[in-house]
Design a protein around this motif. Structure first.
Motif: not given
Lengths: 123, 411, 312
Positions: B319-342
């Motif tokens: 293959p010339e290029r293989v790109k993988v985006r795992a689901p965690t990468l999409a979700n990890i950004r929301s962790v910061k929002q979830m932990l606000k003032d917790r």
């Protein structure tokens, strides 16, 4: 939860006391490879398809081949078994392959003796 | 330190709460979280680059090892992309077997998550029980595919192993038992006081935030984002199967737990349907060694969310290029929002609630600045491009798009 | 000579240490069996202890070495001391005096304070958070524990553990009045021993090991042993106060009955920590002040009324 927990006091633990008790592996299990030298035609498809380069086929005589398998490189995907056109390779159910001596992880299937010999560690 | 109550503590790269190295630097004031820094990249293994040096056949096994838990997801996603480029018509029986393994994997992954979540809130009994029951699934997977993890069932053009009647019986036996247990765990999750105390109201991610931050999988569905690739862009045998997409509007960790345990029941029903309607026929077609030039983009609903693979072939074996985006990468950004003032005590369970798999996530992109012929695509352009791309393939997003735009206009 | 024997061998350091390690084994084994697991073999806590003794000891660079090293010994000594006042096989303990109930309660508080100081002086952030948490927890469970135990003493009209057992020995079924207090004190004891659901100060998934994070080698072994000793002392203390019967059959049977009572309490503690999740520190404080303290006061009130009406 409490009822469930108190009930399990009377139950036998589900832990299997390995290595004293061992489980039987299923039939499709992909364990240590077995090589049948008499079937091999030396096409080297297994070498080509092996993801890790764990298998090497050497020519040792007229229509005689030996296979060297590095058990520490093998990822036990059994692609070589699928790739082999003559079914010279076979996955066994053997799983207990841990060794202290790294040299013993290199297994040579020799056509001459038709037996598995384990090469001594060489440095 | 100006204020002795304010300080920063490192959670990771090495920490008992995290099963893989990843760094969260937490700014604390007393027990409250005031800021969070997430750093990825401790687990980068260079898999995408390694793919380019191996043939397509070898890559199936390499990509399978991206993740130890959702290994079937990654290999299926890749295999589907390659089959699309090569134009292979995969036999129906193979598609059904893939679906079967995929759902079994989802069951084992969700069971695993339930145990981990129990452990993170100090409920080790739940961990021991769920993992004990999970063994049944692992054994079934070993029976069907030949191994407990890294099943190696996929090959280009189909599957490698067929299933027979006795195996079907074994699977159904295990499923019956597990369904019983799952009902029990639903009861536990909805009735145990301490579990509810620790889970509800924790890690809140509102519906708008979930859309804005692009949460996928159970994380998004627990915030009412009604998306599931299995239904929206049906692959394998999902178009012929009946199942519900579970959503929940709790928007917190409790909601995520509910979504996962209820998805288990759906998975059991899918597995039953697959086994009942299993078509006869071959299990694979012969795939060419050299894949014709072309590119493909494939989506797959992994247990943790949408998994994305992009494959570009150039007519050779590699293959010339293989790109993988795992689901965690999409979700990890929301962790910061979830932990606000917790509270600090909520941190492990909130991180665990997205079911993170950091080694899947770690990818490296280097942007070269000296490339003269670069084309810059703005967000809007990129979006309309993707909508076009999908409409060509018969997936209609106009309805969804309208809804989304309305939502953001509201804000 | 006999005093030295009692301090060093029975029921002093040697006996209590062995008993404590055995209690840890029991706790872990019961916990495992409740979870349908096999659990550790009987010598596991001993092996752990010996292994820790031989390990290298690391003192953090910024830590106050004297305090850091002194605290485990301090904690261990005070918890062993408390055991000397337990009525083991007869109604009298070894060194009874009026007011030893209070002394034991305070001796049991000292280890928690020692954990706090040791954790604080080790300067690690995890330790500091753990220390502050253990102190916060101390303020929450100490009140119900004290009131619960003292209300039993109020009924007996004495501050001496020996007198207390004598009183309940004479009034055979009076210990049944204290059941609320028993429940309150069991929960408070869980908090004191830092076990689930109250293992907040050493919550593994949040702050590694709390106050103990920086400890290693001998001193960590000492801390572990202290917690185990606390388990035995706390259980026997509750057994002595709330289950005060069975001393009239002579020393050997009395001792056996006493052991059974302690085992029963350890079993209750193990079951309790199997069926719940860890609370958050704010939930813990809330729980203690909203439920445990009122319950303890109800017990106190009840005992005062009973005392006024029945005992007089």
């Amino acid at each position: 939860m409490l009822r469930q927990v108190l009930k399990s006091i009377l139950k036998k633990p589900v832990t299997i006391m390995y290595p004293y008790e061992k489980l039987e592996m299923p039939d499709k299990f992909r364990g240590k490879l077995k090589f049948s030298p008499e079937k091999c035609i030396g096409c080297k498809m297994c070498m080509k398809d092996c993801p890790t380069g764990a298998i090497t086929i050497n020519k040792i005589g007229e229509k005689k081949f030996e296979a060297v398998i590095d058990l520490d490189k093998c990822i036990y995907c059994a692609q070589c078994v699928d790739s082999c056109p003559k079914k010279a390779l076979e996955a066994t159910k053997e799983v207990e392959l841990a060794q202290l001596d790294k040299g013993k992880l290199r297994v040579i299937f020799d056509a001459e003796s038709q037996k598995t010999t384990e090469e001594e560690s060489k440095k | 330190m100006a204020d002795p109550r304010k300080f920063k503590i490192p959670i990771g790269p090495q920490h008992p709460a995290l099963k893989e190295p990843e760094s969260f630097s937490v700014a604390l004031k007393g027990e409250k979280i005031k800021g969070l820094d997430i750093r990825l990249g401790y687990n980068h293994r260079g898999i995408e680059k390694a793919c380019e040096g191996k043939t397509f056949i070898q890559d199936v096994y390499l990509l399978e090892r991206i993740c130890g838990i959702c290994s079937h997801s990654h290999s299926t996603c890749f295999v589907q992309a390659v089959e699309e480029i090569a134009g292979l018509a995969v036999p129906r029986r193979a598609l059904y077997i893939r679906t079967l393994v995929a759902e079994l994997e989802r069951v084992h992954s969700h069971y695993l998550w339930l145990g981990v979540a129990g452990h993170e809130i100090g409920f080790d009994t739940l961990l021991m029980y769920t993992w004990r029951d999970r063994e049944a699934i692992m054994d079934v997977l070993a029976l069907l595919t030949g191994n407990r993890v890294n099943y190696g069932i996929n090959c280009l053009g189909g599957v490698r192993r067929d299933i027979d009647a006795t195996q079907i019986k074994e699977v159904i036996k295990a499923i019956d038992e597990l369904e019983e247990r799952t009902k029990y765990y639903i009861e536990v999750a909805t009735q145990e006081v301490t579990i509810i105390e620790r889970l509800s109201g924790v890690g809140i991610l509102s519906h708008e935030d979930a859309l804005r931050l692009g949460a996928v999988g159970p994380t998004g569905r627990a915030s009412g984002v009604n998306r599931d690739v299995r239904r929206d862009d049906a692959y394998a045998a999902y178009a012929e199967l009946k199942f519900d997409v579970i959503t929940d509007d709790h928007c917190d960790v409790y909601g995520r737990t509910l979504v996962r345990v209820k998805e288990l029941l759906q998975s059991f029903s899918i597995i039953r349907q697959v086994l009942k309607n299993l078509p006869d026929g071959p299990i694979a077609v012969r795939a060419p060694r050299k894949i014709p030039a072309g590119e493909a983009f494939n989506r797959y609903e992994a247990p943790r969310g949408e998994d994305v693979h992009y494959v570009k072939a150039n007519g050779t074996e590699f293959p010339e290029r293989v790109k993988v985006r795992a689901p965690t990468l999409a979700n990890i950004r929301s962790v910061k929002q979830m932990l606000k003032d917790r509270y600090l005590a909520d941190m492990p369970i909130v991180i665990a609630a997205i079911d993170p798999c950091f080694s899947c996530t770690d990818r490296l992109i280097s942007v070269k600045h000296d490339n003269k012929e670069k084309e810059v695509m703005e967000w809007q352009a990129l979006r309309s491009y993707s909508i076009d791309w999908y409409s060509k393939r018969g997936v209609d997003f106009t309805e969804l798009n309208k809804k989304l735009e309305e939502k953001f206009k509201h804000k | 000579m006999s005093a030295i024997f009692s301090i060093l061998i029975f029921p002093g350091i040697l006996f209590i240490s062995v008993a404590a390690l055995f209690a840890e084994f029991l706790d872990r084994r019961i916990y495992a069996r409740l979870q349908n697991r096999f659990g550790p073999p009987w010598f596991q806590p001993f092996a752990d202890f010996v292994k820790l003794l031989g390990k290298e000891e690391v003192v953090p660079k910024d830590a106050n070495a004297v305090m850091f090293k002194a605290m485990p010994i301090f904690a261990f000594a005070s918890s062993v001391c408390a055991f000397l006042y337990m009525p083991l096989y007869r109604q009298n303990s070894l060194f009874p005096f009026n007011g030893d109930v209070i002394v034991v309660l305070y001796l049991l508080t000292v280890p928690t304070l020692a954990f706090f100081i040791g954790g604080w002086y080790s300067t690690s952030l995890y330790s500091r958070i753990g220390s502050v948490r253990s102190l916060m927890q101390l303020f929450s469970y100490e009140v119900p524990l004290f009131i619960g135990i003292l209300s039993a003493a109020v009924l007996a009209d004495t501050w001496s553990l020996s007198q207390l057992t004598v009183f309940y020995g004479e009034h055979n079924w009076f210990w049944l009045f204290n059941l609320i207090g028993f429940a309150v004190c069991l929960i408070a004891l869980l908090a004191k021993l830092e076990k689930v659901p109250f293992d907040i100060p050493e919550a593994e998934t949040e702050i590694v090991a709390g106050s103990f994070t920086e400890y290693s080698g001998r001193h960590f072994a000492m801390l572990r042993l202290t917690l185990d000793v606390e388990l035995v002392v706390g259980s026997s203390f509750l057994a002595a106060v709330f289950l005060p019967f069975g001393y009239s059959f002579g020393p050997i049977i009395g001792f056996a009955i006493f052991l059974l009572k302690v085992l029963f309490i350890i079993f209750l503690l193990s079951v309790a920590r199997t069926v719940v999740a860890r609370l958050r520190i704010d939930q813990m404080v809330n729980f203690c002040w909203r439920f445990l303290v009122p319950l303890a006061f109800i017990q106190l009130l009840l005992n005062l009324i009973i005392k006024g009406v029945i005992v007089r």
